[in-house]
Write an enzyme that holds these catalytic residues in place. Structure first.
Site, PDB file in Angstrom:
ATOM      1  N   LYS A  59      27.655 -31.776-129.859  1.00 53.50           N
ATOM      2  CA  LYS A  59      26.945 -32.011-128.598  1.00 53.50           C
ATOM      3  C   LYS A  59      25.777 -31.012-128.469  1.00 53.50           C
ATOM      4  O   LYS A  59      25.759 -29.976-129.132  1.00 53.50           O
ATOM      5  CB  LYS A  59      27.901 -31.840-127.420  1.00 53.50           C
ATOM      6  CG  LYS A  59      28.507 -30.439-127.299  1.00 53.50           C
ATOM      7  CD  LYS A  59      29.637 -30.404-126.263  1.00 53.50           C
ATOM      8  CE  LYS A  59      30.246 -29.015-126.152  1.00 53.50           C
ATOM      9  NZ  LYS A  59      31.482 -29.049-125.332  1.00 53.50           N
ATOM     10  N   ARG A 152      38.245 -30.720-114.403  1.00 57.11           N
ATOM     11  CA  ARG A 152      36.813 -30.958-114.585  1.00 57.11           C
ATOM     12  C   ARG A 152      36.573 -32.451-114.758  1.00 57.11           C
ATOM     13  O   ARG A 152      35.816 -33.044-114.028  1.00 57.11           O
ATOM     14  CB  ARG A 152      36.313 -30.151-115.787  1.00 57.11           C
ATOM     15  CG  ARG A 152      34.817 -30.127-115.935  1.00 57.11           C
ATOM     16  CD  ARG A 152      34.344 -29.204-117.042  1.00 57.11           C
ATOM     17  NE  ARG A 152      34.663 -29.711-118.371  1.00 57.11           N
ATOM     18  CZ  ARG A 152      34.295 -29.116-119.512  1.00 57.11           C
ATOM     19  NH1 ARG A 152      33.628 -27.971-119.469  1.00 57.11           N
ATOM     20  NH2 ARG A 152      34.606 -29.641-120.679  1.00 57.11           N
ATOM     21  N   TYR A 277       4.165  -7.217-117.421  1.00 58.98           N
ATOM     22  CA  TYR A 277       4.112  -7.532-115.998  1.00 58.98           C
ATOM     23  C   TYR A 277       4.846  -6.482-115.166  1.00 58.98           C
ATOM     24  O   TYR A 277       5.968  -6.091-115.502  1.00 58.98           O
ATOM     25  CB  TYR A 277       4.781  -8.883-115.726  1.00 58.98           C
ATOM     26  CG  TYR A 277       4.032 -10.073-116.285  1.00 58.98           C
ATOM     27  CD1 TYR A 277       2.681 -10.266-116.000  1.00 58.98           C
ATOM     28  CD2 TYR A 277       4.688 -10.993-117.079  1.00 58.98           C
ATOM     29  CE1 TYR A 277       2.004 -11.365-116.516  1.00 58.98           C
ATOM     30  CE2 TYR A 277       4.027 -12.096-117.589  1.00 58.98           C
ATOM     31  CZ  TYR A 277       2.677 -12.272-117.298  1.00 58.98           C
ATOM     32  OH  TYR A 277       2.016 -13.356-117.800  1.00 58.98           O
ATOM     33  N   MET A 325       7.619 -15.463-121.091  1.00 59.68           N
ATOM     34  CA  MET A 325       7.889 -16.850-121.485  1.00 59.68           C
ATOM     35  C   MET A 325       7.675 -17.084-122.986  1.00 59.68           C
ATOM     36  O   MET A 325       8.471 -17.753-123.639  1.00 59.68           O
ATOM     37  CB  MET A 325       6.983 -17.795-120.691  1.00 59.68           C
ATOM     38  CG  MET A 325       7.307 -19.261-120.933  1.00 59.68           C
ATOM     39  SD  MET A 325       6.224 -20.377-120.022  1.00 59.68           S
ATOM     40  CE  MET A 325       6.700 -20.047-118.332  1.00 59.68           C
TER      41      MET A 325
HETATM   42  C1  LIG Z   1      32.661 -28.621-126.042  1.00 55.58           C
HETATM   43  C2  LIG Z   1      33.970 -29.293-126.060  1.00 55.58           C
HETATM   44  C3  LIG Z   1      34.866 -29.049-127.110  1.00 55.58           C
HETATM   45  C4  LIG Z   1      34.631 -27.990-128.159  1.00 55.58           C
HETATM   46  O1  LIG Z   1      35.056 -26.760-127.627  1.00 55.58           O
HETATM   47  P1  LIG Z   1      34.795 -25.407-128.405  1.00 55.58           P
HETATM   48  O2  LIG Z   1      35.388 -24.389-127.519  1.00 55.58           O
HETATM   49  O3  LIG Z   1      33.312 -25.297-128.511  1.00 55.58           O
HETATM   50  O4  LIG Z   1      35.457 -25.539-129.710  1.00 55.58           O
HETATM   51  C5  LIG Z   1      36.036 -29.792-127.152  1.00 55.58           C
HETATM   52  N1  LIG Z   1      36.306 -30.715-126.200  1.00 55.58           N
HETATM   53  C6  LIG Z   1      35.477 -30.956-125.158  1.00 55.58           C
HETATM   54  C7  LIG Z   1      35.854 -31.958-124.148  1.00 55.58           C
HETATM   55  C8  LIG Z   1      34.292 -30.243-125.054  1.00 55.58           C
HETATM   56  O5  LIG Z   1      33.473 -30.479-124.016  1.00 55.58           O
END
Ligand SMILES: *Cc1c(COP(=O)(O)O)cnc(C)c1O
Length: 399
Positions: A59, A152, A277, A325
């Site tokens: 992801k 969640r 700055y 930046m």
């Molecule tokens: C990001 C995520 C993972 C991976 O978790 P890590 O701690 O990065 O290994 C697994 N399951 C879900 C639902 C996630 O959102």
């Protein structure tokens, strides 16, 4: 370049400014070099620790490392699944030629047709989402998600019986295939914590209810990197979903990403001068300042101002003044470096360069946020990938 100077130092600063040399790589001022040998080693380490199948979670553009190339390496190293958040991420992987199973878990269920057509598995957390997904033809493959205590996402416990029974009847009617049942841990790294025990207990009950309803998922999955690393065997089931660990976040794993750039200007500045700055920084001695062309738009947290240091030509130099930046200034001290000198902003730490963990500590965040924050104008360069040699080994087209 237009710069504001304290009038008294103008001559000295001009005297110290040298012409700028760009790094050789494709006109980029900065690049993130991704070490695929490290990614592959991390996948192998985690898979053997888990003793199960491994889903590489790619992801957020593989935590900023580049989703398609990372996915390819993970699959070549033994991962059998890929995990993403959004359907758009899954479709991008399919377009790059990835044929392996992919699960997406946060998307608009009313718009799942494209994912189903691309053979992407979809997470389902409610009867309403199930109804929306089941409207798509082609028997969508779904993973029912139970909320066991992270609070969640996922189906609340009180709705689970209804969800599994509706899913079972839709499956009997050939409308969906329940390919997986899953949940996510709140304290993955703490197998003995009370919340983990509660989650495991609830997950087992949820699985029993699903089986009693007639569901026979291919994969049951719960663990993340932290659970694998904590050797939480009873969380492993058929598949572990590993994100962080793939990128080297966690003990005994190897960070894969090095963020490098070059010094673009060097100037001499006298003691007691304000830098940047609001003059947040001030020189404490006659010194040399190196201009480094990366800033918070490239992922260096502004909150690290006053704490961070970078590796400049083989030594650590503290940053002086605010992280801006597009640029930062490193305080070199009495010994200058040449324009064009290599700068490592973060890396595995082998040579004394700062790590993502250092940046996280300097800015009050985690390594995940450091990696995902690396901006899109930083080019990614992929090195050490097996598939660069043998492109056919893992490029199965989706059927
Ligand atoms: C990001 C995520 C993972 C991976 O978790 P890590 O701690 O990065 O290994 C697994 N399951 C879900 C639902 C996630 O959102």
């Amino acid at each position: 370049m237009i710069e504001t100077r304290e009038s008294g130092t103008a001559a000295m600063e001009l005297g110290g400014t040298q012409p700028m040399t760009l790094p050789e790589s494709a006109g980029e001022l900065a690049e993130a070099v991704v070490d695929h040998a490290a990614l592959a080693a991390n996948v192998r380490t985690l898979r053997s620790a888990a003793g199960t199948q491994l889903m590489a979670v790619v992801k957020a553009d593989a935590f900023g490392h580049g989703a398609a190339p990372v996915a390819r390496t993970c699959l070549a190293a033994g991962a059998t699944w890929l995990g993403v958040t959004r359907v758009s991420e899954a479709l991008e992987l399919r377009r790059s030629g990835v044929g392996a199973p992919i699960l997406a878990w946060l998307f608009d269920p009313a718009r799942s047709a494209e994912a189903v057509a691309a053979g992407v598995d979809l997470s389902v957390s409610s009867p309403a989402d199930l109804a929306a997904v089941a409207r798509v033809s082609g028997a969508p493959r779904i993973h029912l998600k139970l909320d066991t205590g992270l609070h969640r996402s996922g189906c609340p416990g009180e709705d689970w019986s209804r969800l599994v029974s509706v899913a079972a009847s839709l499956e009997s009617a050939g409308r969906v295939r329940v390919a997986g049942i899953w949940s996510h841990l709140s304290h993955g790294g703490r197998p003995d914590a009370v919340p983990t025990h509660r989650q495991l207990l609830m997950f087992r009950v949820g699985l029993d209810l699903a089986r009693a309803a007639g569901l026979r998922p291919e994969v049951v999955h719960l663990a993340n990197t932290a659970a694998v690393q904590a050797n939480a065997r009873d969380t492993a089931y058929d598949l572990v979903r590993v994100g962080a660990g793939v990128y080297g976040i966690g003990e005994g794993l190897r960070p894969a990403l090095t963020l490098r750039t070059r010094v673009v200007q060097v100037r001499r500045v006298a003691a007691g001068r304000g830098v940047g700055y609001d003059h947040v920084g001030r020189t404490t001695r006659d010194t040399h300042l190196a201009l480094v062309p990366v800033g918070y738009a490239d992922g260096l947290p502004r909150a690290a101002t006053g704490r961070a240091s970078i590796w400049v030509g083989g030594r650590r130099a503290p940053l002086i003044g605010r992280v801006c930046m597009d640029q930062v200034v490193a305080d070199l001290g009495p010994e200058p470096v040449a324009v064009g000198t290599e700068v490592v902003v973060l890396g595995p730490g082998d040579h004394g360069e700062p790590t993502a963990r250092d940046w996280a500590a300097w800015s009050g965040t985690n390594e995940h946020e450091i990696y995902t924050g690396i901006g899109s104008r930083v080019g990614r360069r992929h090195v050490g990938a097996d598939w660069a040699v043998d492109r056919s080994s893992n490029g199965r087209e989706q059927s």
